[in-house]
Design a protein around this motif. Sequence first.
Motif, short mmCIF file in Angstrom:
data_model
loop_
_atom_site.label_atom_id
_atom_site.label_comp_id
_atom_site.label_asym_id
_atom_site.label_seq_id
_atom_site.Cartn_x
_atom_site.Cartn_y
_atom_site.Cartn_z
N THR A 32 53.21 65.33 -1.14
CA THR A 32 53.02 65.56 0.29
C THR A 32 52.03 66.68 0.57
O THR A 32 51.24 66.61 1.50
N ARG A 52 47.92 69.14 3.78
CA ARG A 52 48.89 68.07 3.75
C ARG A 52 48.16 66.76 3.52
O ARG A 52 47.20 66.44 4.23
N SER A 54 48.84 63.84 4.21
CA SER A 54 48.89 62.87 5.30
C SER A 54 47.89 63.16 6.40
O SER A 54 47.67 62.33 7.29
N ARG A 101 57.53 64.51 -2.08
CA ARG A 101 58.16 63.94 -0.89
C ARG A 101 59.67 63.81 -1.06
O ARG A 101 60.16 63.46 -2.13
#
Length: 118
Positions: A32, A52, A54, A101
């Motif tokens: 993550t 991050r 994402s 994660r």
Amino acid sequence: QVHVVESGGGSVQAGGSLRLSCAASGRTGIITVMGWFRQAPGKEREFVASFRRSGGGPNYADAVQGRFTISRDRARDTVYLQMNNLESEDTAVYYCYADIRASDVRLWGQGTQVTVSS
């Protein structure tokens, strides 16, 4: 399983530049956050920079803001730390890390030495 391995580092004079690399391998899809900490002799390990996976912007410690840049190569699962205008206070062992994660697991690399002489 995930592994992270640093490379780069070395010795440089104050004002110089270095680039560190951190290559992730294994099940990299479960990572993550990736970033860097450092630990100077006699001091605690401190945060340097992260991002991050994402999305969103990178985070930097105040001490390196404007001098260090964290970036990544998605295709190679590699994170870079470009360090410019280095100061003697930047001398430390630099550690790459990866957060996993849905867990409290933080994986660390073996560390790489950065020495800045004034």
